[in-house]
Design a protein around this motif. Sequence first.
Motif, PDB file in Angstrom:
ATOM      1  N   ALA A 138     -40.956  20.477  31.421  1.00 44.74           N
ATOM      2  CA  ALA A 138     -39.727  19.686  31.473  1.00 44.74           C
ATOM      3  C   ALA A 138     -39.984  18.258  30.997  1.00 44.74           C
ATOM      4  N   ASP A 139     -38.965  17.678  30.388  1.00 42.66           N
ATOM      5  CA  ASP A 139     -38.991  16.257  30.035  1.00 42.66           C
ATOM      6  C   ASP A 139     -38.375  15.409  31.140  1.00 42.66           C
ATOM      7  N   ILE A 140     -37.384  15.976  31.822  1.00 46.45           N
ATOM      8  CA  ILE A 140     -36.647  15.300  32.887  1.00 46.45           C
ATOM      9  C   ILE A 140     -36.595  16.248  34.078  1.00 46.45           C
ATOM     10  N   ILE A 141     -36.858  15.752  35.286  1.00 47.76           N
ATOM     11  CA  ILE A 141     -36.567  16.525  36.490  1.00 47.76           C
ATOM     12  C   ILE A 141     -35.700  15.685  37.408  1.00 47.76           C
ATOM     13  N   THR A 142     -34.863  16.365  38.201  1.00 54.51           N
ATOM     14  CA  THR A 142     -33.885  15.658  39.042  1.00 54.51           C
ATOM     15  C   THR A 142     -33.938  16.173  40.482  1.00 54.51           C
ATOM     16  N   PRO A 143     -35.089  16.043  41.152  1.00 54.68           N
ATOM     17  CA  PRO A 143     -35.193  16.523  42.529  1.00 54.68           C
ATOM     18  C   PRO A 143     -34.522  15.585  43.516  1.00 54.68           C
ATOM     19  N   ASN A 144     -34.135  16.130  44.681  1.00 60.36           N
ATOM     20  CA  ASN A 144     -33.838  15.232  45.785  1.00 60.36           C
ATOM     21  C   ASN A 144     -35.161  14.810  46.426  1.00 60.36           C
ATOM     22  N   GLN A 145     -35.094  13.970  47.435  1.00 59.43           N
ATOM     23  CA  GLN A 145     -36.329  13.414  48.001  1.00 59.43           C
ATOM     24  C   GLN A 145     -37.193  14.515  48.629  1.00 59.43           C
ATOM     25  N   PHE A 146     -36.552  15.474  49.286  1.00 62.42           N
ATOM     26  CA  PHE A 146     -37.277  16.593  49.883  1.00 62.42           C
ATOM     27  C   PHE A 146     -37.985  17.402  48.806  1.00 62.42           C
ATOM     28  N   GLU A 147     -37.261  17.726  47.732  1.00 64.56           N
ATOM     29  CA  GLU A 147     -37.840  18.535  46.655  1.00 64.56           C
ATOM     30  C   GLU A 147     -38.967  17.805  45.949  1.00 64.56           C
ATOM     31  N   LEU A 148     -38.832  16.487  45.814  1.00 66.44           N
ATOM     32  CA  LEU A 148     -39.906  15.689  45.216  1.00 66.44           C
ATOM     33  C   LEU A 148     -41.182  15.837  46.031  1.00 66.44           C
ATOM     34  N   VAL A 179     -34.678  10.772  41.210  1.00 68.06           N
ATOM     35  CA  VAL A 179     -34.646  11.225  42.609  1.00 68.06           C
ATOM     36  C   VAL A 179     -33.225  10.991  43.110  1.00 68.06           C
ATOM     37  N   THR A 180     -32.541  12.095  43.423  1.00 68.55           N
ATOM     38  CA  THR A 180     -31.091  12.011  43.616  1.00 68.55           C
ATOM     39  C   THR A 180     -30.667  11.581  45.006  1.00 68.55           C
ATOM     40  N   SER A 181     -31.582  11.566  45.970  1.00 66.93           N
ATOM     41  CA  SER A 181     -31.190  11.109  47.312  1.00 66.93           C
ATOM     42  C   SER A 181     -32.395  10.471  47.977  1.00 66.93           C
ATOM     43  N   VAL A 182     -32.444   9.163  47.922  1.00 72.83           N
ATOM     44  CA  VAL A 182     -33.543   8.420  48.537  1.00 72.83           C
ATOM     45  C   VAL A 182     -33.026   7.817  49.833  1.00 72.83           C
ATOM     46  N   GLU A 183     -33.642   8.222  50.942  1.00 69.03           N
ATOM     47  CA  GLU A 183     -33.233   7.703  52.250  1.00 69.03           C
ATOM     48  C   GLU A 183     -34.446   7.021  52.878  1.00 69.03           C
ATOM     49  N   ARG A 184     -34.529   5.716  52.667  1.00 71.23           N
ATOM     50  CA  ARG A 184     -35.654   4.929  53.173  1.00 71.23           C
ATOM     51  C   ARG A 184     -35.360   4.479  54.600  1.00 71.23           C
TER      52      ARG A 184
END
Length: 283
Positions: A138-148, A179-184
Amino acid sequence: MKVLSIQSAVAYGHVGNSAAVFPLQRIGVEVLPVYTVNFSNHTGYGAWRGPLIDPADVADVLTGVEERGVFPQIDAVVSGYQGSEGIGEVIVDAVRRVKAANPNALYACDPVMGNAKSGCFVAPAIPELLRERVVPVADIITPNQFELGYLTGTEPDTLESTLASVDAARAMGPRTVLVTSVERPDREEGTIEMLVADDRGAWIVQTPLLPMKANGSGDVTAALFTAHYTRTGDAADALVRTASSVFDLLQNTLDSGERELQLVESQEAYASPRMQFPARQVR
């Protein structure tokens, strides 16, 4: 721009291609949707009807598209939820053939595996398939924070640890990670963030956190970001446009009281994003 989108489809509601195609069309992208399932509705309802499409049949459709001489014109390939190892191999093969026909084509993979609340909800073989076979091409990946974290064997939570996990993901092959959902833990209360990194740097956008769960919003996010990034090569601009469009889509859906995304009703949010959330460079 032409995008080959290999994803699920539903008759009722908006997930997979049934979420991604119209927003892309509304911003002027020609979409070639190839279906991996054809369900009555998404599986979140607990009951659905319709077939999983055999990987050989998906491959046959892709071959038919290739035989029309279209692969040299494809600017990006997009894939989402991969229900079986067979589908993953078909997608990887299609990406190889598209890139052979057009070396400038990008492949954007949304590595759907789960989320922090539900955990991993795909078949046990899928994470390994994504890690070993799909993400590296892949050139681009779009995981959420869990998937990352799941992809990289890390536990991203702070900005610093999330950036370190992004670096680990980029070392696997893709140059661009959204990263589509970052919850710091130290973020402003009532907010959520999206973060993107590529060779030029890293940027974060913060939006209000809406009290809802909307199936298909990740599919819209991945599709719009891929199109904007493919068009401009500007990760920060693509991030701002995507965040603006998706927030307004979610706000409209929340205001409607409906369970399904108000995809058509929100079309101006894709065509003319308000750009109301600035990107902050964090690296």
